[in-house]
Design a protein around this motif. Structure first.
Motif, mmCIF file in Angstrom:
data_model
loop_
_atom_site.group_PDB
_atom_site.id
_atom_site.type_symbol
_atom_site.label_atom_id
_atom_site.label_comp_id
_atom_site.label_asym_id
_atom_site.label_seq_id
_atom_site.Cartn_x
_atom_site.Cartn_y
_atom_site.Cartn_z
ATOM 1 N N VAL A 182 0.837 -1.200 0.000
ATOM 2 C CA VAL A 182 0.000 0.000 0.000
ATOM 3 C C VAL A 182 0.870 1.247 0.000
ATOM 4 C CG1 VAL A 182 -1.595 1.374 1.392
ATOM 5 C CG2 VAL A 182 -2.039 -1.053 1.028
ATOM 6 N N LEU A 183 1.887 1.258 0.859
ATOM 7 C CA LEU A 183 2.785 2.405 0.918
ATOM 8 C C LEU A 183 3.561 2.559 -0.387
ATOM 9 C CD1 LEU A 183 3.804 4.665 2.726
ATOM 10 C CD2 LEU A 183 5.595 3.133 3.542
ATOM 11 N N LEU A 187 3.158 5.896 -2.674
ATOM 12 C CA LEU A 187 4.336 6.709 -2.999
ATOM 13 C C LEU A 187 4.579 6.747 -4.506
ATOM 14 C CD1 LEU A 187 6.794 5.630 -0.159
ATOM 15 C CD2 LEU A 187 5.674 7.849 -0.419
ATOM 16 N N GLY A 188 4.400 5.603 -5.167
ATOM 17 C CA GLY A 188 4.600 5.568 -6.608
ATOM 18 C C GLY A 188 3.609 6.443 -7.343
ATOM 19 N N MET A 189 2.327 6.357 -6.950
ATOM 20 C CA MET A 189 1.308 7.182 -7.597
ATOM 21 C C MET A 189 1.525 8.655 -7.305
ATOM 22 S SD MET A 189 -2.096 4.818 -6.998
ATOM 23 C CE MET A 189 -3.173 6.163 -7.515
ATOM 24 N N GLY A 238 -3.975 5.778 -3.387
ATOM 25 C CA GLY A 238 -3.200 4.576 -3.092
ATOM 26 C C GLY A 238 -3.425 4.076 -1.680
ATOM 27 N N LEU A 239 -3.468 4.998 -0.698
ATOM 28 C CA LEU A 239 -3.719 4.605 0.684
ATOM 29 C C LEU A 239 -5.114 4.015 0.869
ATOM 30 C CD1 LEU A 239 -2.206 7.598 2.718
ATOM 31 C CD2 LEU A 239 -1.189 5.341 2.340
ATOM 32 N N ASN A 240 -6.068 4.507 0.098
ATOM 33 C CA ASN A 240 -7.462 4.076 0.257
ATOM 34 C C ASN A 240 -7.651 2.591 -0.040
ATOM 35 O OD1 ASN A 240 -10.224 4.998 0.847
ATOM 36 N ND2 ASN A 240 -10.634 4.389 -1.263
ATOM 37 N N THR A 241 -6.737 1.997 -0.795
ATOM 38 C CA THR A 241 -6.860 0.566 -1.098
ATOM 39 C C THR A 241 -6.771 -0.291 0.168
ATOM 40 O OG1 THR A 241 -4.475 0.428 -1.544
ATOM 41 C CG2 THR A 241 -5.936 0.849 -3.427
ATOM 42 N N TYR A 242 -6.114 0.216 1.199
ATOM 43 C CA TYR A 242 -6.031 -0.523 2.464
ATOM 44 C C TYR A 242 -7.400 -0.616 3.114
ATOM 45 C CZ TYR A 242 -4.534 -1.839 7.164
ATOM 46 O OH TYR A 242 -4.383 -2.488 8.368
#
Length: 300
Positions: A182-183, A187-189, A238-242
């Motif tokens: 997730v991180l 970070l990549g996005m 990206g964080l929301n996927t968690y």
């Protein structure tokens, strides 16, 4: 006469909902199985079909926009038929089945995300209302034009997250590995969005003039400020996927509800003094809170 034509044009375009929304279930399944390439190819082919339809109508000298609106309905119809074919190839003919317990279970798991989604859209639109009532109509026009361009860039964020999450996150059962992925995804996005917005930053004046006309060129500063929101939007997606992975819908409601309140409070003080740039500051404060809350929930 013109208003009637506009009404029927919008009504025809609205028919897309009846084709796209039911078939979106198949698209979601393909994404969960890391087979999003099929849906992407179908979308590309349908877009080419829409383009051919528009070219044919234009070559016939048709000026009525209602006929052009059918091009979008055709695109949605082609996508839904293609997804139905893919579904039949993979599963055969679906059997009639109705399980009340499953429906109740899906509703219980899904309604928090629905409410959270509504709260998110409220957060994404409250800034326009604030600019309207705390500033001038002229400033609202400049800000809305700038955010329209930025919103088009930000639409890539959920698409990237949905495409990458099935492989990196949803398929893993190791929570520590999920957190790491997730991180990495966030970070990549965020990094890609930062590179993209910096490349557009210097061209803000040209973009405003090319898209909306020369009278909007002086709104380039607002566009430049709004582009700085992009890394925050992509990082948060990206964080929301968690939260999606572990079904934390209640936290989604809390996150976006609090972000909307923060946006209103900050905007109340910044918009009267800074106009559209003040609204960007308010939206940024909401995203900063959403990111902070997401990081805390992941690594608490």
């Amino acid at each position: 006469m013109g208003s009637g034509r506009e009404f029927w044009t919008v009504a025809v375009v609205g028919l897309m909902v009846f084709f796209r929304e039911p078939s979106a279930v198949v698209t979601t399944y393909l994404q969960s199985q890391s087979a999003a390439r099929v849906a992407s190819l179908l979308g590309l082919c349908a877009t080419l079909g829409r383009l051919l339809f528009v070219v044919c109508v234009y070559s016939l000298g048709v000026n009525n926009p209602i006929y052009y609106a059918f091009a979008w309905v055709l695109e949605a119809c082609l996508i839904s038929l293609g997804l139905l074919y893919v579904f039949r190839r993979r599963f055969g003919r679906a059997k009639d089945a109705f399980c009340r317990e499953e429906i109740y279970s899906l509703f219980a798991q899904g309604w928090p995300f629905l409410v959270g989604l509504i709260a998110m859209y409220g957060f994404l639109r409250v800034d326009r209302f604030l600019v309207r009532f705390l500033s001038s109509a002229h400033e609202l026009g400049i800000y809305s034009a700038s955010m329209q361009i930025t919103d088009n860039v930000n639409q890539l964020a959920p698409l990237m997250a949905v495409s990458a999450a099935p492989v990196l996150i949803y398929g893993s059962r190791n929570e520590s590995l999920v957190k790491k992925h997730v991180l990495f995804l966030a970070l990549g996005m965020g990094g890609l969005a930062l590179i993209g917005c910096l490349s557009l930053f210097s061209a803000s004046e040209w973009i405003m003039g090319a898209v909306f006309g020369g009278e909007f060129v002086y709104g380039a500063k607002t566009l430049s400020a709004s582009l700085l929101l992009c890394p925050l939007v992509f990082f948060e997606a990206g964080l929301n996927t968690y939260l999606i992975k572990y079904g934390l819908g209640q936290k989604t409601i809390l996150k976006w509800g609090a972000a909307a309140v923060i946006c209103v409070v900050v905007g109340y003080f910044t918009i009267p003094s800074y106009g559209g740039i003040g609204a960007v500051m308010a939206v940024a404060s909401g995203y900063v809170f959403a990111i902070g809350a997401g990081v805390r929930w992941i690594f608490r």
